[in-house]
Enzyme design. Structure first.
Site, short mmCIF file in Angstrom:
data_model
loop_
_atom_site.label_atom_id
_atom_site.label_comp_id
_atom_site.label_asym_id
_atom_site.label_seq_id
_atom_site.Cartn_x
_atom_site.Cartn_y
_atom_site.Cartn_z
N GLN A 178 0.75 -3.85 -9.60
CA GLN A 178 1.90 -3.29 -8.89
C GLN A 178 3.16 -4.06 -9.30
OE1 GLN A 178 0.71 -2.30 -4.49
NE2 GLN A 178 -0.47 -4.09 -5.16
N ARG B 138 16.22 -10.15 -11.02
CA ARG B 138 14.74 -10.26 -11.09
C ARG B 138 14.28 -10.26 -12.54
NH1 ARG B 138 12.02 -5.92 -7.70
NH2 ARG B 138 10.16 -7.18 -8.17
N HIS C 98 3.92 0.50 -11.03
CA HIS C 98 5.24 0.56 -10.40
C HIS C 98 6.35 0.33 -11.40
CE1 HIS C 98 3.49 -0.34 -6.13
NE2 HIS C 98 3.23 0.88 -6.56
N VAL D 12 6.15 -5.80 -11.50
CA VAL D 12 7.02 -5.31 -12.58
C VAL D 12 7.39 -6.44 -13.54
CG1 VAL D 12 7.89 -3.37 -11.23
CG2 VAL D 12 9.06 -5.58 -11.05
N LEU E 56 -4.24 -15.24 -0.16
CA LEU E 56 -3.99 -16.46 0.64
C LEU E 56 -4.44 -16.27 2.09
CD1 LEU E 56 -0.42 -17.99 0.12
CD2 LEU E 56 -2.65 -19.05 -0.33
N CYS F 4 19.30 10.57 -25.90
CA CYS F 4 20.08 11.79 -25.64
C CYS F 4 21.57 11.50 -25.47
CB CYS F 4 19.54 12.50 -24.39
SG CYS F 4 20.00 11.70 -22.84
N THR G 275 -2.26 -8.93 -2.92
CA THR G 275 -1.48 -7.79 -2.46
C THR G 275 -1.70 -7.58 -0.96
OG1 THR G 275 -1.03 -5.41 -2.73
CG2 THR G 275 -3.29 -6.14 -3.16
N SER G 276 -0.62 -7.19 -0.28
CA SER G 276 -0.67 -7.08 1.19
C SER G 276 -1.30 -5.78 1.65
CB SER G 276 0.75 -7.19 1.77
OG SER G 276 1.54 -6.10 1.27
N1 APR Z 1 -2.21 -16.49 -4.00
C1 APR Z 1 -2.80 -15.36 -3.53
N2 APR Z 1 -2.18 -14.47 -2.74
C2 APR Z 1 -0.91 -14.75 -2.39
C3 APR Z 1 -0.22 -15.90 -2.83
C4 APR Z 1 -0.93 -16.80 -3.67
N3 APR Z 1 -0.37 -17.92 -4.13
N4 APR Z 1 1.04 -15.88 -2.29
C5 APR Z 1 1.13 -14.76 -1.56
N5 APR Z 1 -0.03 -14.07 -1.61
C6 APR Z 1 -0.34 -12.78 -1.00
C7 APR Z 1 0.22 -12.59 0.39
O1 APR Z 1 -0.69 -13.07 1.37
C8 APR Z 1 0.37 -11.05 0.45
O2 APR Z 1 -0.85 -10.46 0.89
O3 APR Z 1 0.30 -11.79 -1.80
C9 APR Z 1 0.62 -10.65 -1.00
C10 APR Z 1 2.05 -10.26 -1.27
O4 APR Z 1 2.30 -9.08 -0.55
P1 APR Z 1 3.65 -8.27 -0.83
O5 APR Z 1 4.79 -9.23 -0.83
O6 APR Z 1 3.65 -7.13 0.12
O7 APR Z 1 3.50 -7.76 -2.32
P2 APR Z 1 2.67 -6.50 -2.84
O8 APR Z 1 1.42 -6.32 -2.03
O9 APR Z 1 2.51 -6.68 -4.31
O10 APR Z 1 3.67 -5.27 -2.56
C11 APR Z 1 3.25 -4.01 -3.04
O11 APR Z 1 5.38 -3.08 -2.35
O12 APR Z 1 7.63 -3.32 -2.20
C12 APR Z 1 6.64 -2.72 -2.93
O13 APR Z 1 6.76 -2.04 -5.16
C13 APR Z 1 6.66 -3.18 -4.36
O14 APR Z 1 4.78 -3.55 -5.83
C14 APR Z 1 5.31 -3.85 -4.54
C15 APR Z 1 4.47 -3.21 -3.44
#
Ligand code: APR
Length: 233
Positions: free
Chosen positions: A91, A59, A108, A93, A201, A138, A175-176
């Protein structure tokens, strides 16, 4: 939106999707390819550090080659041109907000940072980290990725909550809304009386809590939203 002075923005993996970096929970995402308990917990690192380093090395290399997209650029522009206060929290990295010129809080952790599990010293991570890497401070062979794993406390939470409790506008981009404490930020903002907007999205697990929704790919929706905020819309 009138009367906006203090803004807090939270981004998730969706803002980096159009830069070619996979999200976690979309179709075929990272958590469909790897089990969290194998690569993203302290136990996983204790049990098989080589596998965990391999996951983050891949990654780290991918993120190093990735370029910020129009959404990262738009948030950097908002941060530069906004006359009030703006806190950008991610969130993610990856370093794409920084590559776009923004000042961002990584709650994160971040791929390009290494952490000593013995003395908590941090230093720039090499592209590939390996088992038993020595801490430059250290000398213990206890280097690990500077990533907040499941079961660990995210970084800067107090500072973020303070900003949320004083903000007039909270926006979540890509973010989901499935991982706390970040998923609860919208409720903190609502309690503070802030306007709330979700740019995604599709619906997320926290969509019900947002006042406004802007649906579409971040590279299209975020620049338009930033233009509206800067125009006082
Ligand atoms: N534009 C806007 N939103 C998008 C796009 C896009 N092109 N592509 C995907 N998404 C949205 C999806 O609909 C989803 O809601 O981004 C979100 C991605 O969700 P996750 O994959 O769950 O990522 P995230 O919400 O950042 O996860 C949070 O979970 O696993 C841990 O530490 C990890 O930081 C991460 C945290």
């Amino acid at each position: 939106m009138q009367g906006i002075e203090r803004i807090v923005i939270l981004t998730g993996a969706g803002i980096s999707a159009e830069s070619g970096l996979g999200t976690f929970r979309d179709e075929g995402g990272l958590w469909a390819q790897h089990r969290i308990e194998d690569v993203a917990t302290p136990d996983a690192f204790g049990r098989n550090p080589a596998l965990v380093h391999e996951f983050y090395n891949a990654r780290r290399r991918q993120a190093a080659d990735a370029a910020p997209n129009a959404a990262h650029a738009a948030l950097a522009r908002l941060q530069a041109d906004w006359s009030g206060e703006l806190m950008l929290v991610t969130q993610n990295v990856d370093g794409l907000h920084e590559k776009a010129g923004a000042d961002v809080i990584h709650m994160h952790g971040q791929l390009d940072s290494a952490l000593c599990a013995a003395c908590a010293y941090r230093w720039p991570a090499p592209l590939d980290m390996s088992v038993g890497e020595i801490c430059p401070s250290c000398g213990a062979p206890k280097a690990r990725p500077d990533i907040v794993w499941f079961g660990e406390m995210p970084y800067h939470v107090e500072r973020i909550l303070d900003a949320l409790q004083a903000c007039d506008l909270f926006a979540a981009v890509g973010t989901s809304g499935q991982v706390y404490p970040a998923a609860g930020f919208v409720e903190e903002a609502r309690i503070a009386g802030a306007r709330t907007v979700e740019l995604n999205l599709r619906d997320s697990d926290m969509s019900y809590a947002f006042e406004y929704h802007i649906t579409g790919p971040a590279s299209e929706t975020v620049p338009r939203w930033v233009d509206r905020v800067l125009a006082g819309g």
